[in-house]
Structure formats: structure tokens, C-alpha cells
Write an enzyme that holds these catalytic residues in place. Structure first.
Site, PDB file in Angstrom:
ATOM      1  N   ASP A  41      32.707  41.777  49.204  1.00 24.77           N
ATOM      2  CA  ASP A  41      31.870  40.622  49.542  1.00 24.77           C
ATOM      3  C   ASP A  41      32.233  40.088  50.917  1.00 24.77           C
ATOM      4  O   ASP A  41      33.357  40.276  51.402  1.00 24.77           O
ATOM      5  CB  ASP A  41      32.076  39.499  48.526  1.00 24.77           C
ATOM      6  CG  ASP A  41      31.364  39.766  47.211  1.00 24.77           C
ATOM      7  OD1 ASP A  41      30.652  40.771  47.120  1.00 24.77           O
ATOM      8  OD2 ASP A  41      31.533  38.964  46.282  1.00 24.77           O
ATOM      9  N   LYS A  62      26.766  39.033  50.083  1.00 22.48           N
ATOM     10  CA  LYS A  62      27.008  38.038  49.030  1.00 22.48           C
ATOM     11  C   LYS A  62      27.765  36.829  49.550  1.00 22.48           C
ATOM     12  O   LYS A  62      28.804  36.461  49.030  1.00 22.48           O
ATOM     13  CB  LYS A  62      27.755  38.663  47.845  1.00 22.48           C
ATOM     14  CG  LYS A  62      27.095  39.878  47.240  1.00 22.48           C
ATOM     15  CD  LYS A  62      25.731  39.582  46.653  1.00 22.48           C
ATOM     16  CE  LYS A  62      25.807  38.793  45.388  1.00 22.48           C
ATOM     17  NZ  LYS A  62      24.470  38.557  44.787  1.00 22.48           N
ATOM     18  N   MET A 174      29.545  26.199  45.778  1.00 25.62           N
ATOM     19  CA  MET A 174      28.293  26.523  46.487  1.00 25.62           C
ATOM     20  C   MET A 174      27.300  25.359  46.436  1.00 25.62           C
ATOM     21  O   MET A 174      26.107  25.542  46.165  1.00 25.62           O
ATOM     22  CB  MET A 174      27.650  27.786  45.875  1.00 25.62           C
ATOM     23  CG  MET A 174      28.577  28.991  45.852  1.00 25.62           C
ATOM     24  SD  MET A 174      27.959  30.361  44.831  1.00 25.62           S
ATOM     25  CE  MET A 174      28.222  29.689  43.171  1.00 25.62           C
TER      26      MET A 174
END
Length: 497
Positions: A41, A62, A174
Site C-alpha cells: 500500500d 490504497k 480516514m
């Protein structure tokens, strides 16, 4: 689950941790060293990829809301690589922990559906690490006895948050993009607008930033400070402890934010020097300058060593590995060296000899080829064979010849300039200080990227080689150790590098 054999397909879902490569688990490091293929990632620290130089590296993105491969495509690629070539070991390297909003469950199910054995190597999740690095315990006696971890990418709404009214601490991953909506929904669900809140960006790295406020204003504070992804937001009374427990303040470190390029001339994994620099706050990139190839003179090497009973000198760890690999390739082993006396130019080379079953009979008190040549207990007329590359070790040769000792070089491997990737060239262009830990490193950097750098060098021998190669802005370590070289980087930066 028992690990598969070398020839069987096998997938390891590996957590890379929150950012600091030092937080990688021992099991994760082991899996990276064994990997044939690594799908990584964008949030996995690129320094971790130095643990797997043998592997095929595939960037699947990602990160936040930036473009990346679809999850379905990642699943398919992961399974395909595991089954390729009759079976390969695949590491799926994921930021944080694979099963904490990392979609690791979906990847494990894809492996199960394809009949590919799979394991999970947990990582330290940013859900707890970010708060810890900001001095915020997610639970604290008398303040918080529960916490919940939520994704900030979904719009839960006030009704869903009402069901969490009894949870003391909320941690959002996030959440930066939707923080204003999340805060409003929490208040609508009954959370006090005055509840303390904090957002931590790039947790555990030298770029870490922490901003604090209340539930009512945290979105505005984050926006005003320019804080963006990747970030973790913590909501709850425990945030008040940040002021007292704020132990990790990278901005206070002496090399905070300084771009340092560590040049590497040895094969293998990431360097201890990079770790020392990062501990002082530097943003470190490692630049491989050279590559090593097997010698084309294996029979000559074996012939020169057959029956040899004089001094055999090693001046690098690579020389140790290359010689013993050459012997094995020719159907020979350590018994060929039974009559030789072994000398090592420094403690690192002596350690490499021990690891391959040889003990050095002599190691100079001061490391380096010149010191080895000046102090080796050999007499005039004796022969010293040096195991090395195609390049003459000038300092060793001159020191031995000055004493009347015969010198001969055995080419056990070849050294060639590495082709720098676009990423390596960009890192060099951004570097405010580069490190040179050997004469070969100085010559290698000059060859592949020029000499227009401020460089910290490990000792006088390397300084002479650097100046001969054309470098002019040099700071030399006061002690020829990695700690001394780290100090030299700091002094170079202090001079306005």
C-alpha cells in the site's frame, strides 16, 4: 496456520504498522525477507521494502481518496502471483493492521475461494498508535473505560452515533474529508460540543502533527492548520491528557524534517544509519549506488587458494559472502581455506566472517584498509591475498608494499554502478545532506549523480576519496562510527547545508 513450503503458493497479509518502520513486528520482517512478491500500500513506509530486495515489488496504491487499484483487482493480482511459477510466497503489505479497516478480510476470503493458503500477521493499528504518539491514552482510569474505532469514510449519521452514547472515547480513521459532518452528527446525537478532540497526522513519523480543539471547532482547526490525510481523530475527555503526556515532539528533534539521503554500497536490508538519523527526526531515503555480480574467474579464485598458507585479507562484508558463494559454486567449501590466516579490515567484516563459519586471526584496532595494511603481522617477503572486487584496494596495497610485503588481489565479485530509479533520483534531488560511508560510496555517487551535494563522510579515508571524486562541501565524522556519521550530518545541517 503452518507456513507453506517454498514451492507452494502462500499469502501473508502483513500489517506494516502506523508509519515508523521500527514498529514492524518481527514476524512481519521475517515474512518480507522470505517473500517472492510484495503487494504494498501507499501508506506502508517505503523503508520496509529494503527488507525484501529479492522480491518483485508491486505498488497497489490504497491511500485515502487518491487513485489506486480496485479491491477486486488487488484480490485477483494477489491470487495470481501466489499461483504463478508453480507457487510463490506473496506478502500483501498493508498500512496499520490488515483487519482494522484494511479490507484484509476480503483479501483473506479471496485466497480461501481460490484455495490459496493464507495467514494474517497483525500490525500495530493507527487506531491506538496515533493516539499513543500524541500522548492520548484511549482508556484511562477515572476518565475513559471504553473506546470505539470507526471509519470516517462512511456517513453514519446522528442516529448511528446515538447508539455509541455510552462509549467514552471515539477514534475515527480516514475522517479528515468528512470531519465537519461527523462532528455535527455527533453533536446532534447528544455529544457535548465542548468535548475535547484531536487530529493526528502522519502519526509516529518525523512529519507527525497534532492539533486539538473541541467537537464544535475541530474541523475548522484542522482546516486552518492545513492538516490532511493520513490522519486519525480522537474524540473524548482523554484528549485533555495530550498537553501533559505529549512525549513525541518530532519538531524538537535536531534533524526534524531534514531530507537526508543515505548512500548504500552494500547488498542487503535497510541500514542502521537510517535508523539513527530517523531517531533524530530526519526524513531518510536510502540510495543503492552499486550492484554486485558474481566473478567470471571462479576457477582462478579456487586455484589461487588451493594450498595457500599465508594471509587472506577481507576488506568488506560483500567480499566474505562473494568468496564463500564462489567456493560453493565450484563444489568446494571452507576446507579449502584450512591453511590460511584470516585478516579482516574491521569489526563488521569480522562479524560477517563469523556468521559464515570463519574466525578472523587479526583485526586492526582502527578499522580501514590502510590500518590493516600498516599493522598486519606479516613480514617482508610474505604474500597477502586480498579478497575483493575487480578494483584494486589502493590504501591496502600501498601500506603493504611500503613494508616489503607482496600483495595480490583475488577478484571474488564485480562491482557495477546501479541504475537509479526515478524515485531514487528524486530523493537525491531533494536531499539536503547525503552520507558517504565508504570510498566506494563517494566514487559511486559521483558516477551516477554527480558531486553537487553537501555530504557527511565517515572518516579521513572516505574524505580523501570524496575530494578526489570532486566533492567540495564535506563534513567529516569525528569518530568513524555510525553515531559519529550521524553527528556529522547534524553538523552539516547546522552549517546551512
Amino acid at each position: 496456520m503452518t507456513h507453506a513450503s517454498l514451492s507452494a503458493p502462500f499469502v501473508s497479509l502483513v500489517g506494516a504498522g502506523p508509519g515508523d518502520p521500527g514498529l514492524l513486528t518481527l514476524r512481519a520482517a521475517e515474512r518480507l525477507r522470505e517473500a517472492d512478491v510484495v503487494l504494498y500500500d501507499a501508506l506502508a513506509n517505503p523503508e520496509l521494502l529494503h527488507l525484501c530486495p529479492q522480491a518483485e515489488l508491486l505498488d497497489v496504491g490504497k491511500r485515502g481518496f487518491l487513485p489506486s487499484m480496485s479491491q477486486q483487482d488487488i484480490n485477483a493480482l494477489m491470487v495470481h502471483k501466489a499461483l504463478e511459477n508453480g507457487g510463490q510466497r506473496v506478502v500483501r503489505l498493508k498500512g496499520g493492521d490488515p483487519f482494522v479497516f484494511g479490507r484484509g478480510g476480503e483479501e483473506a476470503l479471496a485466497c480461501a475461494a481460490a484455495g490459496v493458503p493464507c495467514e494474517v500477521v497483525p500490525g500495530i493499528s493507527s487506531a491506538v498508535a496515533a493516539a499513543a504518539y500524541a500522548g492520548i491514552p484511549v482508556t484511562h482510569r477515572g476518565v475513559a473505560r471504553s473506546f470505539a474505532v470507526l471509519t470516517g469514510t462512511d456517513q453514519h449519521g446522528s442516529a448511528a452515533y446515538a447508539g455509541l452514547s455510552g462509549v467514552d472515547t471515539l477514534v475515527f480513521l480516514m475522517a479528515v474529508k468528512h470531519l465537519e459532518r461527523i462532528a455535527a452528527d455527533l453533536i446532534a446525537a447528544g455529544r457535548d460540543p465542548r468535548t475535547p478532540a484531536a487530529t493526528i497526522q502522519w502519526a509516529s513519523t518525523p512529519q507527525q502533527r497534532v492539533v486539538t480543539g473541541t467537537l464544535a471547532d475541530i474541523a475548522a482547526v484542522v482546516r486552518g492548520a492545513g492538516v490532511g490525510a493520513p490522519a486519525v481523530t480522537v474524540v473524548g475527555e482523554v484528549v485533555r491528557l495530550h498537553e501533559s503526556l505529549n512525549w513525541f515532539v518530532p519538531q524538537a528533534l535536531p534533524l526534524s524534517g531534514v531530507q537526508v539521503a543515505v548512500t548504500r554500497t552494500r547488498a542487503g536490508t535497510g541500514s542502521a544509519l537510517a535508523g539513527l538519523l530517523a531517531a533524530r527526526g530526519a526524513q531518510v531515503s536510502e540510495i543503492p549506488l552499486l550492484r554486485f555480480t558474481p566473478t567470471g574467474k571462479r576457477r582462478e579464485v579456487v586455484g589461487a587458494l588451493s594450498g595457500f598458507d599465508g594471509w587472506l585479507a577481507f576488506t568488506s562484508e560483500q567480499a566474505v559472502s562473494a568468496l564463500l558463494d564462489t567456493l560453493l559454486a565450484e563444489g568446494r567449501d571452507l576446507r579449502l581455506l584450512a591453511g590460511a590466516k584470516i585478516a579482516a579490515a574491521g569489526s563488521g567484516t569480522a562479524r560477517a566472517l563469523r556468521e559464515r563459519g570463519l574466525r578472523a586471526d587479526f583485526v586492526p584496532e582502527c578499522s580501514g584498509s590502510a590500518h590493516l595494511g600498516a599493522t598486519l603481522p606479516a613480514g617482508a617477503g610474505e604474500l597477502v591475498l586480498q579478497v575483493g572486487s575487480q578494483e584494486l584496494e589502493t590504501d591496502l596495497a600501498q601500506a603493504l608494499l611500503a613494508r616489503g610485503i607482496e600483495y595480490h588481489l583475488i577478484e571474488a565479485f564485480r562491482v557495477e554502478a546501479a541504475e537509479l530509479s526515478a524515485e531514487h533520483r528524486a530523493n537525491l534531488a531533494a536531499a539536503q545532506v547525503v552520507t558517504l560511508a565508504s570510498s566506494a560510496g563517494a566514487r559511486g555517487l559521483a558516477q551516477v549523480a554527480g558531486t553537487g551535494f553537501t555530504a557527511a563522510v565517515i572518516g579521513p579515508q572516505t574524505e580523501r576519496a570524496a575530494r578526489a571524486a570532486g566533492f567540495t562541501r564535506l563534513v567529516t565524522a569525528q569518530e568513524a562510527t555510525l553515531e559519529g556519521l550521524t553527528d556529522a550530518v547534524q553538523r552539516a545541517w547546522g552549517r546551512g547545508a
